[in-house]
Design a protein around this motif. Structure first.
Motif, PDB file in Angstrom:
ATOM      1  N   ARG A  44       0.813  -1.215   0.000  1.00 35.44           N
ATOM      2  CA  ARG A  44       0.000   0.000   0.000  1.00 35.44           C
ATOM      3  C   ARG A  44       0.847   1.265   0.000  1.00 35.44           C
ATOM      4  O   ARG A  44       0.379   2.344   0.358  1.00 35.44           O
ATOM      5  N   ASP A  45       2.147   1.128  -0.355  1.00 35.34           N
ATOM      6  CA  ASP A  45       3.015   2.285  -0.545  1.00 35.34           C
ATOM      7  C   ASP A  45       3.968   1.957  -1.696  1.00 35.34           C
ATOM      8  O   ASP A  45       3.775   0.960  -2.384  1.00 35.34           O
ATOM      9  N   THR A  46       4.977   2.802  -1.921  1.00 38.07           N
ATOM     10  CA  THR A  46       5.934   2.550  -3.009  1.00 38.07           C
ATOM     11  C   THR A  46       7.368   2.571  -2.486  1.00 38.07           C
ATOM     12  O   THR A  46       8.295   2.919  -3.209  1.00 38.07           O
ATOM     13  N   LYS A  47       7.563   2.180  -1.231  1.00 40.84           N
ATOM     14  CA  LYS A  47       8.902   2.113  -0.643  1.00 40.84           C
ATOM     15  C   LYS A  47       9.455   0.698  -0.764  1.00 40.84           C
ATOM     16  O   LYS A  47       8.747  -0.280  -0.519  1.00 40.84           O
ATOM     17  N   ASN A  48      10.740   0.592  -1.126  1.00 41.64           N
ATOM     18  CA  ASN A  48      11.378  -0.716  -1.217  1.00 41.64           C
ATOM     19  C   ASN A  48      11.466  -1.384   0.156  1.00 41.64           C
ATOM     20  O   ASN A  48      11.535  -0.694   1.188  1.00 41.64           O
ATOM     21  N   LYS A  49      11.477  -2.708   0.180  1.00 44.05           N
ATOM     22  CA  LYS A  49      11.548  -3.467   1.428  1.00 44.05           C
ATOM     23  C   LYS A  49      12.732  -4.431   1.342  1.00 44.05           C
ATOM     24  O   LYS A  49      12.713  -5.382   0.549  1.00 44.05           O
ATOM     25  N   LYS A  50      13.754  -4.196   2.173  1.00 43.66           N
ATOM     26  CA  LYS A  50      14.925  -5.064   2.158  1.00 43.66           C
ATOM     27  C   LYS A  50      14.675  -6.396   2.850  1.00 43.66           C
ATOM     28  O   LYS A  50      15.348  -7.381   2.566  1.00 43.66           O
ATOM     29  N   ILE A  51      13.747  -6.408   3.780  1.00 42.65           N
ATOM     30  CA  ILE A  51      13.435  -7.648   4.492  1.00 42.65           C
ATOM     31  C   ILE A  51      11.972  -8.018   4.235  1.00 42.65           C
ATOM     32  O   ILE A  51      11.154  -7.158   3.881  1.00 42.65           O
ATOM     33  N   PRO A  52      11.618  -9.288   4.369  1.00 45.06           N
ATOM     34  CA  PRO A  52      10.248  -9.734   4.063  1.00 45.06           C
ATOM     35  C   PRO A  52       9.185  -9.065   4.936  1.00 45.06           C
ATOM     36  O   PRO A  52       9.395  -8.828   6.127  1.00 45.06           O
ATOM     37  N   ILE A  53       8.053  -8.733   4.310  1.00 46.38           N
ATOM     38  CA  ILE A  53       6.886  -8.199   5.015  1.00 46.38           C
ATOM     39  C   ILE A  53       5.676  -9.059   4.655  1.00 46.38           C
ATOM     40  O   ILE A  53       5.673  -9.759   3.644  1.00 46.38           O
ATOM     41  N   GLN A  54       4.644  -9.022   5.491  1.00 42.79           N
ATOM     42  CA  GLN A  54       3.416  -9.752   5.184  1.00 42.79           C
ATOM     43  C   GLN A  54       2.407  -8.803   4.553  1.00 42.79           C
ATOM     44  O   GLN A  54       2.219  -7.667   5.005  1.00 42.79           O
ATOM     45  N   ILE A  55       1.747  -9.269   3.508  1.00 48.43           N
ATOM     46  CA  ILE A  55       0.783  -8.456   2.768  1.00 48.43           C
ATOM     47  C   ILE A  55      -0.610  -8.648   3.347  1.00 48.43           C
ATOM     48  O   ILE A  55      -1.040  -9.776   3.619  1.00 48.43           O
ATOM     49  N   GLU A  56      -1.322  -7.543   3.517  1.00 50.53           N
ATOM     50  CA  GLU A  56      -2.720  -7.617   3.935  1.00 50.53           C
ATOM     51  C   GLU A  56      -3.589  -7.814   2.694  1.00 50.53           C
ATOM     52  O   GLU A  56      -3.638  -6.966   1.809  1.00 50.53           O
ATOM     53  N   LEU A  57      -4.268  -8.951   2.651  1.00 44.51           N
ATOM     54  CA  LEU A  57      -5.036  -9.315   1.463  1.00 44.51           C
ATOM     55  C   LEU A  57      -6.530  -9.128   1.672  1.00 44.51           C
ATOM     56  O   LEU A  57      -7.020  -9.201   2.805  1.00 44.51           O
ATOM     57  N   PRO A  58      -7.273  -8.929   0.587  1.00 43.41           N
ATOM     58  CA  PRO A  58      -8.734  -9.004   0.702  1.00 43.41           C
ATOM     59  C   PRO A  58      -9.128 -10.438   1.043  1.00 43.41           C
ATOM     60  O   PRO A  58      -8.339 -11.374   0.867  1.00 43.41           O
ATOM     61  N   LYS A  59     -10.320 -10.635   1.521  1.00 42.24           N
ATOM     62  CA  LYS A  59     -10.785 -11.973   1.889  1.00 42.24           C
ATOM     63  C   LYS A  59     -10.792 -12.874   0.660  1.00 42.24           C
ATOM     64  O   LYS A  59     -11.346 -12.531  -0.385  1.00 42.24           O
ATOM     65  N   LEU A  60     -10.166 -14.028   0.787  1.00 46.06           N
ATOM     66  CA  LEU A  60     -10.100 -14.977  -0.318  1.00 46.06           C
ATOM     67  C   LEU A  60     -11.341 -15.849  -0.332  1.00 46.06           C
ATOM     68  O   LEU A  60     -11.784 -16.347   0.706  1.00 46.06           O
ATOM     69  N   ARG A  61     -11.881 -16.064  -1.511  1.00 50.19           N
ATOM     70  CA  ARG A  61     -13.106 -16.862  -1.639  1.00 50.19           C
ATOM     71  C   ARG A  61     -12.860 -18.337  -1.348  1.00 50.19           C
ATOM     72  O   ARG A  61     -13.754 -19.056  -0.941  1.00 50.19           O
ATOM     73  N   PHE A  62     -11.619 -18.794  -1.585  1.00 53.22           N
ATOM     74  CA  PHE A  62     -11.316 -20.218  -1.422  1.00 53.22           C
ATOM     75  C   PHE A  62     -10.222 -20.382  -0.371  1.00 53.22           C
ATOM     76  O   PHE A  62      -9.289 -21.151  -0.541  1.00 53.22           O
ATOM     77  N   ASN A  63     -10.340 -19.662   0.721  1.00 55.78           N
ATOM     78  CA  ASN A  63      -9.281 -19.598   1.719  1.00 55.78           C
ATOM     79  C   ASN A  63      -8.889 -20.968   2.253  1.00 55.78           C
ATOM     80  O   ASN A  63      -7.743 -21.224   2.595  1.00 55.78           O
ATOM     81  N   GLU A  64      -9.870 -21.895   2.326  1.00 54.91           N
ATOM     82  CA  GLU A  64      -9.559 -23.220   2.876  1.00 54.91           C
ATOM     83  C   GLU A  64      -8.695 -24.040   1.929  1.00 54.91           C
ATOM     84  O   GLU A  64      -8.081 -25.023   2.317  1.00 54.91           O
ATOM     85  N   ASP A  65      -8.620 -23.627   0.674  1.00 56.42           N
ATOM     86  CA  ASP A  65      -7.828 -24.348  -0.324  1.00 56.42           C
ATOM     87  C   ASP A  65      -6.558 -23.568  -0.664  1.00 56.42           C
ATOM     88  O   ASP A  65      -6.221 -23.383  -1.826  1.00 56.42           O
ATOM     89  N   ILE A  66      -5.831 -23.106   0.353  1.00 54.56           N
ATOM     90  CA  ILE A  66      -4.707 -22.206   0.110  1.00 54.56           C
ATOM     91  C   ILE A  66      -3.633 -22.868  -0.746  1.00 54.56           C
ATOM     92  O   ILE A  66      -2.919 -22.195  -1.502  1.00 54.56           O
ATOM     93  N   SER A  67      -3.513 -24.190  -0.686  1.00 53.16           N
ATOM     94  CA  SER A  67      -2.491 -24.871  -1.477  1.00 53.16           C
ATOM     95  C   SER A  67      -2.798 -24.821  -2.976  1.00 53.16           C
ATOM     96  O   SER A  67      -1.940 -25.141  -3.796  1.00 53.16           O
ATOM     97  N   ASN A  68      -4.016 -24.412  -3.327  1.00 57.19           N
ATOM     98  CA  ASN A  68      -4.395 -24.297  -4.734  1.00 57.19           C
ATOM     99  C   ASN A  68      -4.295 -22.857  -5.248  1.00 57.19           C
ATOM    100  O   ASN A  68      -4.715 -22.568  -6.363  1.00 57.19           O
TER     101      ASN A  68
END
Length: 582
Positions: free
Chosen positions: A328-352
């Protein structure tokens, strides 16, 4: 139902014509005219590069959305049949067919008409080496892995990415042999390099080594094919994947404890190690975000990376000039961050879900599982020789046994039995087994052998379609299951393939009872009809309403049939359909 989430630089006006040029927050979209109440085309994979984005659908169709296209311009449908895989570089694309042919485009591939796809595998000088098993595109080059485990390169060699001195060879419009005894090829859409893995799990590399991105322990403009010695610092295990950006590379390793770990080298600004300068050898990426999690998928773009974990985390790092990290910004990230996602319709099937990083843009998309393990079940059936009823003789006189019912439907007609015997009579026992495994499963296990049998088999017919034809043919049903004042007819061979209960029964029955049995399960006839269709298709028949009563019956009685495990299995499929109906 498709679900695709996008963030980053908006170069897809046909899909995002009402969105800004820079999309910092992950958004969802549908294809035009997609109707949730209809059986729309399912996404299988997405491929993207600087020149555009390709969507591969489950039906084998590929649509190409051009970069900077007129918002009102429709995507191009790729006019190539039997597509097995697509690979896209920033300035080229390659398409692999199930027959082992490769069609490609690009400025260095077809200078006269860069947008036209031409058959580059047919240009290999050794005619015995033209069946391709795998492909990989880099920014201006394409790599072909043949059925003989040889790797060829075509396109630009400006940085030695084809394994030769760029001063001697700057480019080639014909594939040239790079290396033999190769089992896997790895590259990246924005890369000017390639990694080659041999059958002994030894890793080789060549190309642009800017800022140490090849893990060779030093930085160089270019390098011919060299064996990596620095990976001795990595725990023993299996190399799952390697992807390169412009100035860094990331490797996914599965160690001896089946724990997946990420290693990177190259420019610290983008490789996730969180320091300054460069890493000249592969070093583990450590983060509390995924240290106790299983890495399902990762993807590398020009200068950014996405990681998907089994705990439903989407993680990113690297360049973020166009919001391609989803932060939600345009700054580079040198270390990993977690992304806030919209609700997934198939959340229980994350491996797909699958991820794709490409040229300042990112995708997260849902690719539904094929409700079929029928191919695997058919290969297992081939191994059950006690139920075979036809035989073939190899070149050394060994006998290969098979099943008439399967061959009847997998071969184009019964006249092909003689042709099949002619082919088998010239093959070793190993090659003959591979031929039958391909006939049974419709999978290309050996492309070279497949090219010899494709004219006599129903090569374009999916196993589900074959099974449906058997299901509809009452003449094939030679076994009766009597239950609750009703009879059900099945081909004995299908029951053997799908249920250990009936397989064991057929091994022990006498001739007097070999064609009929009484079923004592507690499942009602209404529920048994669901079981009957699923046996052939791994699917729930359209128009069947799943009630709580049916769920309860199967929960208590499904183990009776000792069904082969599938993904999803019958009970899980019933639960999903029940939840969707309610």
């Amino acid at each position: 139902m498709n679900e695709i989430i996008f963030f980053g630089r908006n170069l897809l006006p046909k899909l995002f014509k009402n969105e800004p040029d820079v999309i910092r927050k992950p958004i969802q979209f549908k294809f035009e005219n997609e109707n949730e109440n209809e059986n729309e085309k399912q996404i299988k994979q997405i491929f993207s590069g600087y020149s555009g984005t390709f969507f591969l659908f489950e039906n084998g169709e590929v649509m190409h959305y051009l970069k900077y296209a007129d918002p009102n311009q429709n995507p191009q449908k790729i006019q190539i049949e039997n597509i097995q895989k697509v690979s896209v570089g920033d300035n080229n694309a390659a398409i692999l067919t199930i027959e082992g042919n490769v069609f490609a485009n690009g400025r260095y591939i077809n200078p006269k008409n860069p947008d036209e796809f031409i058959n580059i595998s047919s240009l290999i000088e050794d005619t015995n080496d033209r069946i391709i098993e795998d492909i990989a595109c880099s920014s201006y080059s394409i790599y072909l892995l043949t059925s003989n485990q040889n790797v060829y390169g075509i396109g630009s060699n400006g940085y030695g990415q084809l394994g030769f001195d760029s001063g001697t060879l700057s480019k080639t419009e014909k594939p040239i042999l790079m290396m033999k005894n190769v089992s896997k090829i790895f590259s990246g859409s924005s890369s000017y390099s390639v990694f080659l893995l041999n059958s002994n799990q030894e890793l080789f590399t060549c190309g642009y080594n800017y800022q140490g991105k090849l893990g060779l322990g030093e930085s160089r403009k270019e390098t011919e094919i060299q064996k990596l010695t620095q990976i001795q610092n990595i725990p023993k295990g299996k190399i799952i994947d390697i992807q390169s950006g412009y100035s860094f590379s990331i490797m996914l390793i599965e160690d001896e404890n089946e724990k997946r770990k990420l290693y990177s080298c190259g420019n610290y600004e983008y490789n996730g190690l969180g320091q300054n300068g460069n890493s000249y050898e592969f070093t583990e990426i450590k983060s509390s975000l995924f240290e106790n999690d299983n890495i399902l998928d990762f993807s590398v773009g020009n200068a950014h990376t996405l990681i998907l974990t089994s705990k439903r985390k989407l993680i990113s790092f690297g360049d973020n000039a166009y919001g391609q990290l989803g932060a939600r910004d345009t700054k580079n990230k040198k270390i990993p961050i977690q992304i806030e996602l919209p609700k997934l319709r198939f959340n229980e099937d994350i491996s797909n879900y699958h991820i794709l990083c490409r040229n300042e843009k990112s995708f997260l998309y849902y690719s539904p599982p094929s409700f079929s393990n029928l191919e695997e079940d058919l290969i297992k059936l081939f191994g059950r020789k006690e139920f075979c009823d036809i035989s073939f003789k190899t070149e050394n006189g060994e006998i290969i046994e098979a099943h008439k019912l399967i061959l009847k439907y997998r071969l184009k007609d019964q006249n092909q039995y003689e042709k099949l015997q002619e082919i088998i009579s010239k093959k070793s026992i190993k090659e003959s087994n591979q031929i039958f495994e391909m006939i049974y499963s419709n999978k290309i296990i050996n492309p070279k052998l497949y090219s010899e049998i494709k004219e006599i088999i129903n090569s374009n017919e999916k196993i589900e379609e074959t099974m449906k034809r058997i299901y509809l043919n009452e003449n094939e049903k030679d076994f009766i299951i009597e239950r609750k004042e009703k009879q059900y007819k099945f081909p004995k061979l299908i029951l053997i393939m799908r249920s250990e209960l009936y397989r064991g029964m057929f091994l022990s029955v006498t001739e007097d009872t070999s064609n009929k049995v009484t079923d004592y399960s507690e499942i009602s006839n209404k529920s048994f009809q669901i079981f009957e269709y699923w046996i052939y298709s791994n699917q729930i028949k359209e128009g069947i309403e799943i009630t709580q009563e049916i769920i309860d019956e199967f929960e208590g009685g499904i183990d009776y049939f000792q069904l082969n495990q599938t993904n999803p299995n019958l009970f899980d499929l019933l639960i999903k359909k029940f939840n969707n109906q309610n």
